[in-house]
Motif scaffolding. Structure first.
Motif, PDB file in Angstrom:
ATOM      1  N   HIS A   8       0.858  -1.191   0.000  1.00  0.00           N
ATOM      2  CA  HIS A   8       0.000   0.000   0.000  1.00  0.00           C
ATOM      3  C   HIS A   8       0.887   1.231   0.000  1.00  0.00           C
ATOM      4  O   HIS A   8       1.467   1.597   1.021  1.00  0.00           O
ATOM      5  CB  HIS A   8      -0.906  -0.028   1.243  1.00  0.00           C
ATOM      6  N   MET A   9       0.999   1.879  -1.160  1.00  0.00           N
ATOM      7  CA  MET A   9       1.809   3.098  -1.271  1.00  0.00           C
ATOM      8  C   MET A   9       1.342   3.914  -2.465  1.00  0.00           C
ATOM      9  O   MET A   9       0.637   3.405  -3.342  1.00  0.00           O
ATOM     10  CB  MET A   9       3.294   2.745  -1.401  1.00  0.00           C
ATOM     11  N   HIS A  10       1.748   5.197  -2.475  1.00  0.00           N
ATOM     12  CA  HIS A  10       1.269   6.128  -3.492  1.00  0.00           C
ATOM     13  C   HIS A  10       2.421   6.899  -4.124  1.00  0.00           C
ATOM     14  O   HIS A  10       3.383   7.266  -3.440  1.00  0.00           O
ATOM     15  CB  HIS A  10       0.271   7.102  -2.879  1.00  0.00           C
ATOM     16  N   SER A  11       2.289   7.167  -5.410  1.00  0.00           N
ATOM     17  CA  SER A  11       3.299   7.925  -6.143  1.00  0.00           C
ATOM     18  C   SER A  11       2.739   9.303  -6.511  1.00  0.00           C
ATOM     19  O   SER A  11       1.596   9.633  -6.192  1.00  0.00           O
ATOM     20  CB  SER A  11       3.700   7.171  -7.411  1.00  0.00           C
ATOM     21  N   THR A  33      10.953  -7.005  -0.942  1.00  0.00           N
ATOM     22  CA  THR A  33      11.023  -8.044  -1.972  1.00  0.00           C
ATOM     23  C   THR A  33       9.692  -8.201  -2.705  1.00  0.00           C
ATOM     24  O   THR A  33       9.656  -8.785  -3.781  1.00  0.00           O
ATOM     25  CB  THR A  33      11.432  -9.399  -1.356  1.00  0.00           C
ATOM     26  N   LEU A  34       8.599  -7.700  -2.138  1.00  0.00           N
ATOM     27  CA  LEU A  34       7.288  -7.693  -2.788  1.00  0.00           C
ATOM     28  C   LEU A  34       6.628  -6.349  -2.545  1.00  0.00           C
ATOM     29  O   LEU A  34       6.525  -5.902  -1.395  1.00  0.00           O
ATOM     30  CB  LEU A  34       6.392  -8.811  -2.240  1.00  0.00           C
ATOM     31  N   VAL A  35       6.182  -5.677  -3.622  1.00  0.00           N
ATOM     32  CA  VAL A  35       5.580  -4.349  -3.489  1.00  0.00           C
ATOM     33  C   VAL A  35       4.352  -4.239  -4.386  1.00  0.00           C
ATOM     34  O   VAL A  35       4.193  -5.000  -5.349  1.00  0.00           O
ATOM     35  CB  VAL A  35       6.581  -3.229  -3.864  1.00  0.00           C
ATOM     36  N   SER A  36       3.504  -3.286  -4.060  1.00  0.00           N
ATOM     37  CA  SER A  36       2.376  -2.941  -4.916  1.00  0.00           C
ATOM     38  C   SER A  36       2.186  -1.434  -4.880  1.00  0.00           C
ATOM     39  O   SER A  36       2.278  -0.816  -3.813  1.00  0.00           O
ATOM     40  CB  SER A  36       1.093  -3.634  -4.448  1.00  0.00           C
ATOM     41  N   LEU A  37       1.934  -0.854  -6.038  1.00  0.00           N
ATOM     42  CA  LEU A  37       1.629   0.573  -6.126  1.00  0.00           C
ATOM     43  C   LEU A  37       0.113   0.723  -6.196  1.00  0.00           C
ATOM     44  O   LEU A  37      -0.539   0.141  -7.058  1.00  0.00           O
ATOM     45  CB  LEU A  37       2.272   1.172  -7.373  1.00  0.00           C
ATOM     46  N   THR A  42      -6.021   6.038 -10.405  1.00  0.00           N
ATOM     47  CA  THR A  42      -5.200   6.058 -11.610  1.00  0.00           C
ATOM     48  C   THR A  42      -4.213   4.898 -11.607  1.00  0.00           C
ATOM     49  O   THR A  42      -3.698   4.510 -10.549  1.00  0.00           O
ATOM     50  CB  THR A  42      -4.425   7.390 -11.752  1.00  0.00           C
ATOM     51  N   THR A  43      -3.963   4.372 -12.809  1.00  0.00           N
ATOM     52  CA  THR A  43      -2.958   3.314 -12.976  1.00  0.00           C
ATOM     53  C   THR A  43      -1.809   3.794 -13.853  1.00  0.00           C
ATOM     54  O   THR A  43      -0.982   2.996 -14.281  1.00  0.00           O
ATOM     55  CB  THR A  43      -3.591   2.068 -13.627  1.00  0.00           C
ATOM     56  N   GLU A  44      -1.732   5.094 -14.115  1.00  0.00           N
ATOM     57  CA  GLU A  44      -0.779   5.595 -15.102  1.00  0.00           C
ATOM     58  C   GLU A  44       0.676   5.334 -14.724  1.00  0.00           C
ATOM     59  O   GLU A  44       1.542   5.212 -15.606  1.00  0.00           O
ATOM     60  CB  GLU A  44      -0.991   7.085 -15.354  1.00  0.00           C
ATOM     61  N   ALA A  45       0.977   5.227 -13.440  1.00  0.00           N
ATOM     62  CA  ALA A  45       2.369   5.034 -13.012  1.00  0.00           C
ATOM     63  C   ALA A  45       2.762   3.562 -12.904  1.00  0.00           C
ATOM     64  O   ALA A  45       3.931   3.256 -12.661  1.00  0.00           O
ATOM     65  CB  ALA A  45       2.598   5.726 -11.669  1.00  0.00           C
ATOM     66  N   ILE A  46       1.821   2.667 -13.100  1.00  0.00           N
ATOM     67  CA  ILE A  46       2.106   1.246 -12.880  1.00  0.00           C
ATOM     68  C   ILE A  46       3.124   0.678 -13.878  1.00  0.00           C
ATOM     69  O   ILE A  46       4.050  -0.045 -13.464  1.00  0.00           O
ATOM     70  CB  ILE A  46       0.807   0.427 -12.861  1.00  0.00           C
ATOM     71  N   PRO A  47       3.018   0.937 -15.180  1.00  0.00           N
ATOM     72  CA  PRO A  47       4.010   0.343 -16.091  1.00  0.00           C
ATOM     73  C   PRO A  47       5.454   0.684 -15.718  1.00  0.00           C
ATOM     74  O   PRO A  47       6.322  -0.204 -15.690  1.00  0.00           O
ATOM     75  CB  PRO A  47       3.619   0.931 -17.449  1.00  0.00           C
ATOM     76  N   ALA A  48       5.727   1.949 -15.422  1.00  0.00           N
ATOM     77  CA  ALA A  48       7.093   2.346 -15.061  1.00  0.00           C
ATOM     78  C   ALA A  48       7.503   1.736 -13.727  1.00  0.00           C
ATOM     79  O   ALA A  48       8.654   1.316 -13.550  1.00  0.00           O
ATOM     80  CB  ALA A  48       7.199   3.878 -15.001  1.00  0.00           C
ATOM     81  N   ALA A  49       6.562   1.684 -12.785  1.00  0.00           N
ATOM     82  CA  ALA A  49       6.865   1.087 -11.484  1.00  0.00           C
ATOM     83  C   ALA A  49       7.178  -0.393 -11.622  1.00  0.00           C
ATOM     84  O   ALA A  49       8.137  -0.901 -11.028  1.00  0.00           O
ATOM     85  CB  ALA A  49       5.680   1.296 -10.531  1.00  0.00           C
ATOM     86  N   ARG A  50       6.373  -1.093 -12.406  1.00  0.00           N
ATOM     87  CA  ARG A  50       6.588  -2.527 -12.605  1.00  0.00           C
ATOM     88  C   ARG A  50       7.939  -2.795 -13.262  1.00  0.00           C
ATOM     89  O   ARG A  50       8.692  -3.692 -12.833  1.00  0.00           O
ATOM     90  CB  ARG A  50       5.466  -3.099 -13.453  1.00  0.00           C
ATOM     91  N   GLU A  51       8.263  -2.017 -14.293  1.00  0.00           N
ATOM     92  CA  GLU A  51       9.544  -2.198 -14.992  1.00  0.00           C
ATOM     93  C   GLU A  51      10.726  -1.979 -14.051  1.00  0.00           C
ATOM     94  O   GLU A  51      11.695  -2.748 -14.049  1.00  0.00           O
ATOM     95  CB  GLU A  51       9.622  -1.236 -16.173  1.00  0.00           C
ATOM     96  N   MET A  58      12.560  -7.145  -7.575  1.00  0.00           N
ATOM     97  CA  MET A  58      11.447  -7.184  -6.632  1.00  0.00           C
ATOM     98  C   MET A  58      10.214  -7.743  -7.335  1.00  0.00           C
ATOM     99  O   MET A  58      10.018  -7.529  -8.538  1.00  0.00           O
ATOM    100  CB  MET A  58      11.129  -5.781  -6.097  1.00  0.00           C
ATOM    101  N   LEU A  59       9.377  -8.448  -6.608  1.00  0.00           N
ATOM    102  CA  LEU A  59       8.096  -8.904  -7.127  1.00  0.00           C
ATOM    103  C   LEU A  59       7.118  -7.741  -7.062  1.00  0.00           C
ATOM    104  O   LEU A  59       7.114  -6.961  -6.100  1.00  0.00           O
ATOM    105  CB  LEU A  59       7.576 -10.082  -6.298  1.00  0.00           C
ATOM    106  N   PHE A  60       6.269  -7.631  -8.081  1.00  0.00           N
ATOM    107  CA  PHE A  60       5.390  -6.461  -8.187  1.00  0.00           C
ATOM    108  C   PHE A  60       3.959  -6.895  -8.464  1.00  0.00           C
ATOM    109  O   PHE A  60       3.706  -7.762  -9.314  1.00  0.00           O
ATOM    110  CB  PHE A  60       5.877  -5.542  -9.312  1.00  0.00           C
ATOM    111  N   ILE A  61       3.015  -6.278  -7.744  1.00  0.00           N
ATOM    112  CA  ILE A  61       1.584  -6.515  -7.948  1.00  0.00           C
ATOM    113  C   ILE A  61       0.932  -5.201  -8.370  1.00  0.00           C
ATOM    114  O   ILE A  61       1.092  -4.169  -7.708  1.00  0.00           O
ATOM    115  CB  ILE A  61       0.905  -7.030  -6.660  1.00  0.00           C
TER     116      ILE A  61
END
Length: 286
Positions: A8-11, A33-37, A42-51, A58-61
């Protein structure tokens, strides 16, 4: 192996203080080792965060946080494992971002009525994503010297029932938010339930299959709170014979604003619960 998780975090795409790439680096530095944005609406920051997360091993959800209203009270619903290309999800998010802008204009008017010289273009300098949130206005009040901190802005002007607070219009119900998340292939979780007084409703939503779990291990949850919400989840499991999720995170925005004690990575979420969520989400993709 999942050693430390923060789900649980915000950009800066919503109301956080770091762009998603920088945030992922901070997560790595904190030993995640495991994070989620889980940005708001909005999901606009997810692609860059996942990459970035994957580049740092790190594992990403993929996550989201949706605002809803239940019996006059604001209730946030987290979504995990969502398909960010879902047309229905993006249409819903776009609608509610528009409502956030309308709300911001109303809060600015209320600030002006309180004698503060603030305008929408001035707020926009703090909006780095597509979602308008109260911390953006709070930062302007700090810059202009009306308050000493973002926290003070909320305590005196922007918090619930304060002079410049405005409720969001046309908010989804929790059921509608959960249906939106499910349609996008995700799992729906009630966020930080300590903020609400709806324990019986949460239990009913679990039993009725509307939600998939509860954020038991939030930063603002005491040990007694954790036990209280664990009991709700476990009681629903006994009632239904189904298994639900217990999630957790710091709800991190930035060290210098928001509620006191924002320390990225200091989530109380046990390994077993983080592993269960991750395995469930990625098993569905195989």
């Amino acid at each position: 192996m999942i050693e430390r998780a923060d789900l649980h975090m915000h950009s800066t795409a919503s109301d956080g203080g770091y762009d998603s790439v920088t945030l992922m680096q901070k997560c790595k530095d904190a030993g995640m080792t495991l994070v989620s944005l889980t940005d708001h609406d909005t999901t606009e920051a997810i692609p860059a965060a996942r990459e970035k997360a994957e580049a740092l091993s790190m594992l990403f959800i993929e996550g989201i946080e949706l605002s809803t209203a239940y019996e006059g009270e604001s209730v946030d619903i987290l979504g995990y494992g969502i398909d960010i290309t879902s047309e229905s999800l993006q249409k819903t998010l776009s609608f509610h971002r528009t409502k956030r802008l309308d709300r911001m204009k109303q809060m600015i008017s209320k600030c002006q009525e309180e004698g503060m010289s603030v305008t929408l273009p001035e707020v926009e300098q703090f909006v780095t994503g597509s979602t308008y949130s109260r911390p953006h206005l709070a930062k302007l009040l700090v810059e202009k010297g009306y308050v000493a901190s973002v926290q003070e802005a909320f305590e005196h002007y922007l918090g619930y029932n304060k002079p410049c607070y405005v409720k969001k219009e046309d908010e989804m119900s929790p059921s509608e938010a959960c249906a939106t998340i499910h349609e996008a292939g995700g799992l729906a979780i009630v966020a930080h339930p300590v903020y609400y007084k709806i324990d019986s409703a949460i239990y009913s939503w679990l039993v009725n299959g509307e939600i998939d779990g509860v954020e038991v291990y939030h930063r603002d949850h005491s040990l007694d709170d954790i036990e209280r919400f664990r009991h709700i989840v476990e009681s629903a499991e006994q009632k239904t014979g189904r298994s639900f999720f217990q999630t957790g995170g710091t709800d991190f925005h930035h060290e210098s604003f928001g509620r006191d004690g924002e320390v990225l990575g200091e989530s109380k979420l046990p390994y077993a619960h983080a592993d269960k969520l991750f395995r469930t989400i990625f098993a569905s993709r195989i």
